[in-house]
Design a protein around this motif. Structure first.
Motif, mmCIF file in Angstrom:
data_model
loop_
_atom_site.group_PDB
_atom_site.id
_atom_site.type_symbol
_atom_site.label_atom_id
_atom_site.label_comp_id
_atom_site.label_asym_id
_atom_site.label_seq_id
_atom_site.Cartn_x
_atom_site.Cartn_y
_atom_site.Cartn_z
ATOM 1 N N ASP A 93 0.844 -1.198 0.000
ATOM 2 C CA ASP A 93 0.000 0.000 0.000
ATOM 3 C C ASP A 93 0.881 1.250 0.000
ATOM 4 O OD1 ASP A 93 0.816 -0.541 2.574
ATOM 5 O OD2 ASP A 93 -1.093 -0.088 3.527
ATOM 6 N N SER A 94 1.753 1.337 1.008
ATOM 7 C CA SER A 94 2.664 2.493 1.079
ATOM 8 C C SER A 94 3.880 2.090 1.912
ATOM 9 C CB SER A 94 1.930 3.673 1.730
ATOM 10 O OG SER A 94 2.821 4.503 2.429
ATOM 11 N N THR A 95 5.061 2.383 1.427
ATOM 12 C CA THR A 95 6.264 2.030 2.209
ATOM 13 C C THR A 95 6.294 2.829 3.510
ATOM 14 O OG1 THR A 95 7.575 3.651 0.960
ATOM 15 C CG2 THR A 95 7.657 1.377 0.181
ATOM 16 N N ASN A 96 5.775 4.068 3.487
ATOM 17 C CA ASN A 96 5.742 4.856 4.719
ATOM 18 C C ASN A 96 4.842 4.194 5.764
ATOM 19 O OD1 ASN A 96 7.413 6.996 3.853
ATOM 20 N ND2 ASN A 96 6.140 8.486 4.923
ATOM 21 N N ALA A 116 5.904 -1.102 -6.456
ATOM 22 C CA ALA A 116 4.681 -0.325 -6.705
ATOM 23 C C ALA A 116 3.977 -0.073 -5.382
ATOM 24 C CB ALA A 116 3.751 -1.090 -7.631
ATOM 25 N N GLN A 117 3.242 1.031 -5.301
ATOM 26 C CA GLN A 117 2.416 1.311 -4.124
ATOM 27 C C GLN A 117 0.963 1.470 -4.604
ATOM 28 O OE1 GLN A 117 4.968 3.854 -1.029
ATOM 29 N NE2 GLN A 117 4.574 4.987 -2.883
ATOM 30 N N THR A 118 0.046 0.867 -3.852
ATOM 31 C CA THR A 118 -1.365 1.006 -4.239
ATOM 32 C C THR A 118 -2.016 2.182 -3.525
ATOM 33 O OG1 THR A 118 -1.893 -0.593 -2.527
ATOM 34 C CG2 THR A 118 -1.738 -1.438 -4.785
ATOM 35 N N GLY A 120 0.108 5.090 -2.348
ATOM 36 C CA GLY A 120 1.253 5.955 -2.086
ATOM 37 C C GLY A 120 0.763 7.309 -1.584
ATOM 38 N N ARG A 121 1.406 7.820 -0.535
ATOM 39 C CA ARG A 121 0.923 9.060 0.082
ATOM 40 C C ARG A 121 1.901 10.209 -0.134
ATOM 41 N NH1 ARG A 121 0.960 8.796 5.195
ATOM 42 N NH2 ARG A 121 1.919 6.790 5.596
ATOM 43 N N GLY A 122 1.339 11.366 -0.483
ATOM 44 C CA GLY A 122 2.142 12.565 -0.632
ATOM 45 C C GLY A 122 1.860 13.512 0.523
ATOM 46 N N ARG A 123 2.413 14.689 0.470
ATOM 47 C CA ARG A 123 2.180 15.672 1.531
ATOM 48 C C ARG A 123 0.786 16.266 1.403
ATOM 49 N NH1 ARG A 123 5.716 19.539 0.245
ATOM 50 N NH2 ARG A 123 5.071 20.792 2.016
ATOM 51 N N ARG A 124 0.330 16.850 2.488
ATOM 52 C CA ARG A 124 -0.984 17.510 2.569
ATOM 53 C C ARG A 124 -2.126 16.613 2.065
ATOM 54 N NH1 ARG A 124 -0.938 22.136 -0.646
ATOM 55 N NH2 ARG A 124 0.806 21.275 -1.788
ATOM 56 N N SER A 127 -2.303 12.025 -2.867
ATOM 57 C CA SER A 127 -1.763 10.694 -3.126
ATOM 58 C C SER A 127 -0.511 10.838 -4.008
ATOM 59 C CB SER A 127 -2.814 9.805 -3.777
ATOM 60 O OG SER A 127 -3.208 10.377 -4.983
ATOM 61 N N TRP A 128 0.321 9.801 -3.971
ATOM 62 C CA TRP A 128 1.565 9.809 -4.758
ATOM 63 C C TRP A 128 1.462 8.705 -5.800
ATOM 64 C CZ3 TRP A 128 5.371 13.185 -5.307
ATOM 65 C CH2 TRP A 128 6.572 12.784 -5.898
ATOM 66 N N VAL A 129 1.380 9.089 -7.051
ATOM 67 C CA VAL A 129 1.217 8.121 -8.133
ATOM 68 C C VAL A 129 2.435 7.180 -8.140
ATOM 69 C CG1 VAL A 129 0.980 7.875 -10.637
ATOM 70 C CG2 VAL A 129 -0.151 9.766 -9.453
ATOM 71 N N ARG A 187 10.473 21.435 -12.963
ATOM 72 C CA ARG A 187 9.528 20.312 -12.927
ATOM 73 C C ARG A 187 9.922 19.374 -11.781
ATOM 74 N NH1 ARG A 187 9.496 18.148 -18.901
ATOM 75 N NH2 ARG A 187 11.698 18.590 -18.678
ATOM 76 N N LYS A 188 8.919 18.821 -11.131
ATOM 77 C CA LYS A 188 9.210 18.033 -9.924
ATOM 78 C C LYS A 188 9.760 16.651 -10.274
ATOM 79 C CE LYS A 188 6.969 16.596 -5.617
ATOM 80 N NZ LYS A 188 6.033 17.044 -4.590
ATOM 81 N N LEU A 189 10.891 16.330 -9.654
ATOM 82 C CA LEU A 189 11.542 15.047 -9.888
ATOM 83 C C LEU A 189 11.341 14.109 -8.698
ATOM 84 C CD1 LEU A 189 13.604 13.230 -11.445
ATOM 85 C CD2 LEU A 189 15.406 14.457 -10.224
ATOM 86 N N GLY A 209 10.066 9.256 4.040
ATOM 87 C CA GLY A 209 9.587 8.679 2.784
ATOM 88 C C GLY A 209 10.107 9.464 1.592
ATOM 89 N N ILE A 210 10.606 8.736 0.606
ATOM 90 C CA ILE A 210 11.181 9.378 -0.587
ATOM 91 C C ILE A 210 10.577 8.751 -1.848
ATOM 92 C CG2 ILE A 210 13.333 9.736 -1.901
ATOM 93 C CD1 ILE A 210 14.850 9.522 0.767
ATOM 94 N N GLY A 211 10.095 9.586 -2.743
ATOM 95 C CA GLY A 211 9.626 9.098 -4.043
ATOM 96 C C GLY A 211 10.407 9.814 -5.134
HETATM 97 C C1 BTN Z 1 5.198 14.795 -1.816
HETATM 98 O O1 BTN Z 1 3.990 15.029 -1.741
HETATM 99 O O2 BTN Z 1 5.940 15.469 -2.521
HETATM 100 C C2 BTN Z 1 5.786 13.662 -1.002
HETATM 101 C C3 BTN Z 1 5.776 12.372 -1.754
HETATM 102 C C4 BTN Z 1 6.383 11.212 -0.985
HETATM 103 C C5 BTN Z 1 6.196 9.907 -1.701
HETATM 104 C C6 BTN Z 1 6.945 8.779 -1.049
HETATM 105 S S1 BTN Z 1 6.997 7.332 -2.061
HETATM 106 C C7 BTN Z 1 7.628 6.413 -0.743
HETATM 107 C C8 BTN Z 1 6.912 6.860 0.506
HETATM 108 N N1 BTN Z 1 5.688 6.133 0.690
HETATM 109 C C9 BTN Z 1 4.608 6.905 0.561
HETATM 110 O O3 BTN Z 1 3.431 6.511 0.660
HETATM 111 N N2 BTN Z 1 4.977 8.171 0.315
HETATM 112 C C10 BTN Z 1 6.415 8.306 0.288
#
Ligand code: BTN
Length: 324
Positions: A93-96, A116-118, A120-124, A127-129, A187-189, A209-211
């Motif tokens: 689901d998410s490594t975090n 792969a993450q099903t 994946g979570r981003g800030r605020r 979701s993190w594709v 552009r975001k890397l 957490g790093i993506g």
């Molecule tokens: C952002 O919003 O810029 C933060 C993105 C962080 C994504 C990474 S991917 C590995 C780890 N697991 C998650 O669910 N999120 C972080």
């Protein structure tokens, strides 16, 4: 049952990884399931972002070959013999979330990686594709003996560590956008999500957490901002195992120094890579909008904005250069 399906898919991906055609029948024999079960597993893998297609009479093929994450290779590159310090998952689901749920039983510097993450979570709350095999999804566990106070600026440190690692791989022109994004040509890397746990006055632990986008499939269109991947920047294949190992080595070494000295030794490195240094920017936090000239960061990781000769530190919000 779910474990068995995960194992089958993992074997299936290993077969497909070379980018050549494989018939459904042969794949079925190799991984021990029927041809129609293979079709279902392929359907699932496509849904989680694996770029695989089928041609009548020839079978299945990946759009391009993938070098899968390899636990033993990463451990060897890091020079780590203890196998409990690294977990490499196929789909999660998410490594975090994985690290967060086990934070107190994991060794210092433990890393979880996934193909792969099903979820994946981003800030605020975003979701993190996280399509299969096309990025780095990693989370590290780190406990700070000095508690919360010793964590100020942690996410900025992580950005600097990623940039240092990219430089070591020959990618020299990345920028850091406060508080914790890695950019290339606006552009975001890469993105960073630090989650913290602990009580005031005792140890505090962080999930780092790093993506990092490596080679996103053309089909990715749900990202709501300009983005880029490493293969488009370098025009050549990127060895994810090597990059992960470099990040682990760089980040653990920097965290040890950060625990003792804080962010101060890293400020010059931030300034050098600061995307908006000396730019007139807006800091948006909810309905509040503050503007000023960006003067970099302080030792606590706050953004410094100058207005009418006065510099003030800001801890929250998103930086933007849009007018209005
Ligand atoms: C952002 O919003 O810029 C933060 C993105 C962080 C994504 C990474 S991917 C590995 C780890 N697991 C998650 O669910 N999120 C972080």
């Amino acid at each position: 049952m779910r474990k068995k399906a995960a194992k089958t898919r993992s074997l299936l991906v290993q077969q497909l990884a070379n980018g050549e055609f494989h018939s459904g029948e042969l794949l079925g024999e190799l991984v021990g399931v029927s041809r129609s079960a293979i079709a279902n597993h392929i359907k699932y893998l496509t849904e989680i972002g694996l770029d695989v297609f089928s041609v009548k009479g020839r079978g299945y093929r990946l759009a391009s070959p993938i070098k899968l994450l390899d636990k033993n290779r990463i451990l060897a590159l890091v020079g780590q013999k203890d196998k409990t310090t690294l977990e490499v998952m196929s789909v999660i689901d998410s490594t975090n979330t994985y690290v967060k749920d086990r934070l107190h039983s994991l060794p210092q510097g433990f890393v979880c990686l996934a193909e792969a993450q099903t979820n994946g979570r981003g800030r605020r709350g975003k979701s993190w594709v996280s399509p299969f095999g096309s990025s780095i999804y990693m989370s590290m566990a780190w406990t700070f003996k000095g508690g919360y106070q010793s964590m100020a600026g942690l996410s900025l440190l992580v950005g600097i560590a990623i940039n240092r690692s990219l430089k070591k791989m020959g990618i020299k022109d990345c920028k850091l956008k406060w508080p914790n994004d890695v950019y290339h040509n606006f552009r975001k890397l890469a993105g960073i999500l630090v989650e913290v746990e602990g009580q005031v006055g005792s140890d505090a632990s962080a999930v780092i957490g790093i993506g990092i986008n490596i080679e996103l499939p053309n089909t990715v269109d749900e990202i709501d901002q300009p983005f880029v991947d490493l293969v488009s920047i370098t025009n050549k294949a990127v060895d994810r195992n090597e990059l992960v190992a470099l990040i682990i080595l760089t980040l653990t070494q920097m965290l040890s120094e950060f625990e003792i000295k804080g962010l101060a030794p890293f400020l010059a490195e931030w300034k050098e890579a600061d995307l908006f240094y000396n730019e007139y920017v807006y800091l948006v936090s909810g309905s509040t909008r503050i503007h000023g000239t960006s003067k970099g960061i302080n030792e606590g990781g706050a953004l410094l904005l100058e207005n009418a000769g006065k510099v003030t530190p800001h801890h929250g919000g998103e930086i933007s250069v849009r007018r209005g």
